[in-house]
Design an enzyme around this catalytic site. Structure first.
Site, PDB file in Angstrom:
ATOM      1  N   ASP A 140      -6.737   6.222  -0.613  1.00  0.00           N
ATOM      2  CA  ASP A 140      -5.620   6.768  -0.894  1.00  0.00           C
ATOM      3  C   ASP A 140      -5.327   6.684  -2.765  1.00  0.00           C
ATOM      4  OD1 ASP A 140      -2.264   7.347  -1.398  1.00  0.00           O
ATOM      5  OD2 ASP A 140      -1.791   5.463  -1.471  1.00  0.00           O
ATOM      6  N   LEU A 163       4.328   6.806  -2.754  1.00  0.00           N
ATOM      7  CA  LEU A 163       4.461   7.844  -4.011  1.00  0.00           C
ATOM      8  C   LEU A 163       3.429   8.197  -4.977  1.00  0.00           C
ATOM      9  CD1 LEU A 163       8.594   6.193  -5.232  1.00  0.00           C
ATOM     10  CD2 LEU A 163       8.024   8.217  -3.799  1.00  0.00           C
ATOM     11  N   ARG A 164       2.612   7.410  -4.346  1.00  0.00           N
ATOM     12  CA  ARG A 164       1.703   8.419  -5.225  1.00  0.00           C
ATOM     13  C   ARG A 164       0.964   9.832  -4.554  1.00  0.00           C
ATOM     14  NH1 ARG A 164      -2.010   3.208  -3.376  1.00  0.00           N
ATOM     15  NH2 ARG A 164      -1.874   1.865  -5.260  1.00  0.00           N
ATOM     16  N   GLY A 165       1.331  10.420  -3.952  1.00  0.00           N
ATOM     17  CA  GLY A 165       1.075  11.633  -3.797  1.00  0.00           C
ATOM     18  C   GLY A 165       2.048  12.394  -4.660  1.00  0.00           C
TER      19      GLY A 165
END
Length: 350
Positions: free
Chosen positions: A207, A288-290
């Protein structure tokens, strides 16, 4: 008679623009070079599909950078965010720093590397005896403002992967021993590659990579023959082969430079941001990385295409690369993770 300098004794690198196919991998690398804050790229695919060749080719393609001469951290001559502590002190004291231009660093992390080799070491004996901080820089120092390439990243010790990802995310490397601490900039594009047959990375590590490109062996016989012929032509006469691609390489260099210059002016509408977040939400992406990476990658693609605002087409091009590795694994799910991302994208955006 031509003298044998180090430069002309080094074997030329296969030109990036001569690489046939693997468009997903090439685009992911270009976007990370335009905006390193995307967070690097993980490239997974079959053996012998040109992963290492492509990664070395992108480094060779990049324009030279200005550094402070004789500085082990490739410090920037006038950007304080990219300076080591010593260079920053000299800069603030208005001491003139000698400069030089170097090729963008391309550092390979070997599989058997230790933590000391990666992060650097402090000479405790000198520090205690003479009161001098003596630091032996590691690979993170050499990779500052460049590319750090980890082949077979899925076989690397998890502890080292953690260190790598922390440095890549923060842009700094800190080494502490016996109460002595040394900190230096470590801004690099992290590129990992591996073969899925040899094991997957842990989801929480996967991720942390901004993008994830999947590559497959080319099936079309005509294309396979063309790839073999191109490689043979390069091996027979590397210098002439590289020269024949000079203009296309220069054009791509200029496009990347232009994109870096206009990136900060690229705009993305609020409605599009909402839809990106809706896709992430419907795919049940953790954190919230995506959302963040998809926004950044879409802006980098718009800049690469010399456009000042992000369109749905830009998002469609990058969203699978940014999200496929963030989906929760369901052993009963028959649909490919990339197809799943595309299906939800079509539903939300159409």
């Amino acid at each position: 008679m031509k003298l044998n300098t180090v430069e002309n004794l080094v074997r030329p690198v296969f030109p990036f623009t001569a690489i046939i196919g693997q468009e997903e991998m090439k685009l992911a690398l270009i976007l990370n070079v335009i905006d390193p804050s995307i967070g690097g790229v993980m490239i997974m695919g079959d053996r012998g599909t040109g992963k290492s060749t492509t990664i070395r080719a992108i480094a060779d393609l990049l324009p030279e950078i200005e550094v402070v001469a004789d500085d082990p951290f490739n410090s920037h001559p006038y950007n304080t965010d990219l300076m080591s502590e010593e260079v920053k002190e000299s800069f603030n004291s208005q001491i003139t720093l000698s400069q030089k231009k170097i090729k963008v660093p391309m550092v390979d992390l070997p599989l058997g590397a230790t933590e000391d080799r990666l992060c650097g070491t402090i000479d405790i004996e000198k520090a205690l005896k003479n009161g001098i901080k003596t630091f032996e820089p590691g690979l993170l120092a050499k990779a500052n403002r460049g590319i750090l390439y980890v082949d077979e990243v899925n076989l690397l010790d998890d502890h080292l992967v953690d260190l790598l990802l922390d440095a890549a995310a923060s842009g700094w490397n800190t080494v502490e021993r016996e109460g002595i601490s040394i900190r230096h900039p470590a801004r690099f594009v992290l590129v990992g590659s591996g073969n899925p047959e040899e094991g997957e990375l842990r989801p929480q590590l996967l991720d942390r990579f901004g993008m994830h490109a999947e590559i497959r062996t080319v099936k079309d016989p005509d294309l396979r023959v063309k790839i073999v012929e191109e490689r043979s032509a390069f091996d027979q006469n590397p210098l002439d082969y590289v020269e024949s691609y000079r203009s296309t390489q220069d054009n791509l260099k200029e496009r990347i430079l232009a994109a870096q210059n206009i990136l900060s002016d690229v705009h993305i509408d609020y409605d599009l941001k909402i839809k990106i977040s809706e896709v992430c939400s419907q795919l049940d992406v953790d954190g919230l990385r995506g959302d963040i990476v998809t926004n950044r990658a879409a802006k980098a693609l718009a800049a690469y295409k010399n456009e000042d605002s992000v369109t749905i087409e830009h998002i469609e091009t990058v969203i699978t690369l940014c999200l496929r590795h963030r989906l929760r694994k369901d052993p009963l799910e028959s649909m490919n993770s990339g197809d799943k991302v595309d299906k939800v994208f079509q539903k939300v955006f159409q």
